[in-house]
Design an enzyme around this catalytic site. Structure first.
Site, mmCIF file in Angstrom:
data_model
loop_
_atom_site.group_PDB
_atom_site.id
_atom_site.type_symbol
_atom_site.label_atom_id
_atom_site.label_comp_id
_atom_site.label_asym_id
_atom_site.label_seq_id
_atom_site.Cartn_x
_atom_site.Cartn_y
_atom_site.Cartn_z
ATOM 1 N N CYS A 12 0.767 1.438 -11.686
ATOM 2 C CA CYS A 12 -0.360 0.528 -11.549
ATOM 3 C C CYS A 12 0.052 -0.949 -11.493
ATOM 4 O O CYS A 12 -0.801 -1.822 -11.322
ATOM 5 C CB CYS A 12 -1.346 0.764 -12.690
ATOM 6 S SG CYS A 12 -1.799 2.506 -12.834
ATOM 7 N N HIS A 14 -5.785 -6.586 -16.788
ATOM 8 C CA HIS A 14 -5.499 -5.251 -16.255
ATOM 9 C C HIS A 14 -6.561 -4.277 -16.750
ATOM 10 O O HIS A 14 -7.053 -3.451 -15.970
ATOM 11 C CB HIS A 14 -4.111 -4.794 -16.715
ATOM 12 C CG HIS A 14 -3.746 -3.416 -16.277
ATOM 13 N ND1 HIS A 14 -3.560 -3.095 -14.945
ATOM 14 C CD2 HIS A 14 -3.556 -2.264 -16.979
ATOM 15 C CE1 HIS A 14 -3.248 -1.805 -14.855
ATOM 16 N NE2 HIS A 14 -3.254 -1.281 -16.067
ATOM 17 N N GLU A 55 -3.544 -4.945 -24.484
ATOM 18 C CA GLU A 55 -3.629 -6.156 -23.665
ATOM 19 C C GLU A 55 -4.283 -7.294 -24.444
ATOM 20 O O GLU A 55 -3.856 -8.453 -24.336
ATOM 21 C CB GLU A 55 -4.400 -5.890 -22.378
ATOM 22 C CG GLU A 55 -4.385 -7.093 -21.440
ATOM 23 C CD GLU A 55 -4.860 -6.786 -20.046
ATOM 24 O OE1 GLU A 55 -4.678 -7.637 -19.146
ATOM 25 O OE2 GLU A 55 -5.443 -5.692 -19.833
ATOM 26 N N LYS A 115 -12.090 -4.222 -12.733
ATOM 27 C CA LYS A 115 -12.067 -2.756 -12.665
ATOM 28 C C LYS A 115 -13.388 -2.156 -13.145
ATOM 29 O O LYS A 115 -13.671 -0.992 -12.863
ATOM 30 C CB LYS A 115 -10.915 -2.194 -13.506
ATOM 31 C CG LYS A 115 -9.527 -2.410 -12.909
ATOM 32 C CD LYS A 115 -8.467 -1.716 -13.740
ATOM 33 C CE LYS A 115 -7.076 -1.929 -13.166
ATOM 34 N NZ LYS A 115 -6.582 -3.294 -13.398
ATOM 35 N N HIS A 174 -10.224 2.011 -11.177
ATOM 36 C CA HIS A 174 -8.794 1.704 -11.182
ATOM 37 C C HIS A 174 -8.139 2.208 -9.900
ATOM 38 O O HIS A 174 -7.961 3.415 -9.702
ATOM 39 C CB HIS A 174 -8.140 2.343 -12.402
ATOM 40 C CG HIS A 174 -6.731 1.903 -12.641
ATOM 41 N ND1 HIS A 174 -6.105 0.935 -11.882
ATOM 42 C CD2 HIS A 174 -5.802 2.324 -13.554
ATOM 43 C CE1 HIS A 174 -4.872 0.763 -12.325
ATOM 44 N NE2 HIS A 174 -4.674 1.596 -13.319
ATOM 45 N N PHE A 217 2.365 2.935 -15.839
ATOM 46 C CA PHE A 217 3.129 3.994 -16.479
ATOM 47 C C PHE A 217 4.624 3.722 -16.291
ATOM 48 O O PHE A 217 5.045 3.188 -15.271
ATOM 49 C CB PHE A 217 2.790 5.352 -15.857
ATOM 50 C CG PHE A 217 1.516 5.979 -16.351
ATOM 51 C CD1 PHE A 217 0.625 5.284 -17.146
ATOM 52 C CD2 PHE A 217 1.195 7.278 -16.003
ATOM 53 C CE1 PHE A 217 -0.551 5.868 -17.603
ATOM 54 C CE2 PHE A 217 0.020 7.882 -16.453
ATOM 55 C CZ PHE A 217 -0.848 7.179 -17.247
#
Length: 421
Positions: free
Chosen positions: A170, A311, A322, A343, A348, A408
């Site tokens: 991502c 994010h 975050e 988002k 996403h 990831f």
């Protein structure tokens, strides 16, 4: 002092529609692109929603044959088709269609993806199972290779400079923009088309993320409520698709050809957690370091940032980490900086998320308008003291925006965009 690198073109395909102007208008209006997943039969599935790009015949829908002929469409996976549409729009806005071979050799193409052509792989596997290996098309492999979005775009437009395809989950398209910056600063290219594309709303992707307990399961009957970053009732992200592309170049290159600079790409930082396959450090330490690196490149103090496009995917662990990282960089409660997550409207888009959020960051600067964050009805405890943008767009005088993308494998990327004076 290094010469500024500026954005001169943008293009996008998303669950909010096709085309940057359309997408921005819907985003600012508080619309959501998340709906019931009708791409395949989800009866009995835990997750039955997705962020789907509107199709041909729908309002603001995507028509692949508007950018590729029917034969090309049959031979390419969806992520390549989305990339071609976003690239075409960005290049048209930038006015960059060089005929000169020297200019083509100085044009880089960096288009990222998180997973590439998963639907093509899924379909090919089914063909082998049901009809045998002899029934496979010779175009199967070129349809799913992650670098073929960049490859097909470079072929279409004749760009012969460096090519790249970050596949860093991502964070991929944020890294694509950062890689393109480096290519220009290192003298490898004068101009770059960069961004990301994803077309993976298919049974394997939905099933895999379901098995990982990463998706939202509690809002199947209310899809537009499912993506709720920083809200106490968030329960996972909504898998989405689409593409976004930006044209970036040095300011002098843009001025020499009469292009209009839209914003400055002033900072970039990237780090790795080296911690866990799917979860970052709970204190967000490496995410914070990526932000600081981006601020350092931009030669800015944290207080100069007026808006953070977080994010924030709507996963409890990720959102909390975050917020911890933002507190590390900006101070308790984020030091008063306005924080939001687009988002909430798009879901996403995995490897395309960083690029579409970069576009939203540029538009926030140009319009002096901060996009809404939908569904923050009961902020999570970790968000106490933060200035979270609510469900209505907020006018604001903003000169610098920070946009985050984490993936990831522990990949962290942060970009800073600055207003053209």
């Amino acid at each position: 002092m290094q010469e500024p690198i500026v954005v001169t073109g943008m293009g996008a395909v998303s669950p909010l529609g096709t085309g940057v102007e359309t997408i921005w208008k819907r985003l600012i209006s508080g619309d959501s692109g998340i709906r019931r997943n009708d791409r395949f039969d989800t009866e009995g599935w835990k997750c039955r929603i997705a962020g789907l790009v509107p199709g041909r015949g729908e309002p603001d829908g995507f028509d692949p044959e508007a950018v590729m002929d029917a034969r090309e469409v049959r031979r390419t996976d969806l992520f390549i088709q989305y990339a071609m549409a976003a690239a075409s729009e960005a290049l048209d806005q930038a006015g960059w269609h060089p005929e000169d071979e020297a200019e083509r050799m100085r044009t880089a193409t960096v288009i990222a993806t998180g997973v590439g052509g998963v639907p093509a792989i899924t379909a090919a596997s089914e063909t082998v199972r049901t009809d045998g290996v002899r029934r496979l098309s010779p175009f199967v492999v070129p349809s799913f290779l992650p670098n073929l979005a960049a490859g097909q775009v470079s072929i279409r437009f004749g760009f012969r400079g460096p090519s790249g395809a970050p596949v860093t989950a991502c964070a991929a398209s944020a890294q694509a923009i950062g890689d393109a910056m480096r290519m220009i600063r290192n003298g490898e290219a004068d101009i770059a088309l960069c961004g990301g594309s994803e077309g993976c709303v298919d049974p394997v992707a939905i099933g895999g993320f379901t098995a990982a307990k990463a998706l939202s399961f509690n809002f199947n009957d209310a899809p537009t409520k499912a993506s709720r970053p920083f809200d106490a009732d968030h329960d996972g992200f909504v898998l989405s698709e689409g593409a976004a592309a930006l044209v970036i170049e040095t300011l002098s290159h843009a001025e020499a050809r009469g292009a209009t600079p839209l914003a400055i790409v002033s900072g970039y930082g990237t780090t790795t957690d080296a911690h866990h396959v799917t979860a970052g450090w709970s204190d967000g330490r490496e995410a914070a370091r990526a932000m600081r690196l981006a601020l350092g490149m931009a030669n800015l103090e944290p207080g100069a940032i007026g808006y953070v496009n977080a994010h924030a995917t709507s996963t409890p662990v990720g959102d909390a980490a975050e917020l911890a990282a933002l507190a590390t960089v900006f101070g308790p409660g984020g030091g008063g900086v306005s924080v939001g997550s687009t988002k909430s409207a798009t879901g996403h888009m995995l490897g395309a998320a960083g690029a579409i959020e970069a576009i939203f960051s540029v538009l926030a600067l140009r319009h002096q308008m901060l996009p809404p964050s939908l569904n923050i009805e009961r902020p999570m405890a970790e968000a106490e003291g933060f200035d979270l943008i609510g469900g209505t767009a907020r006018p604001a005088a903003v000169d610098h925006v920070l946009s985050n993308a984490f993936g990831f494998g522990g990949v962290n990327a942060a970009l800073v965009f600055s207003r053209i004076a």
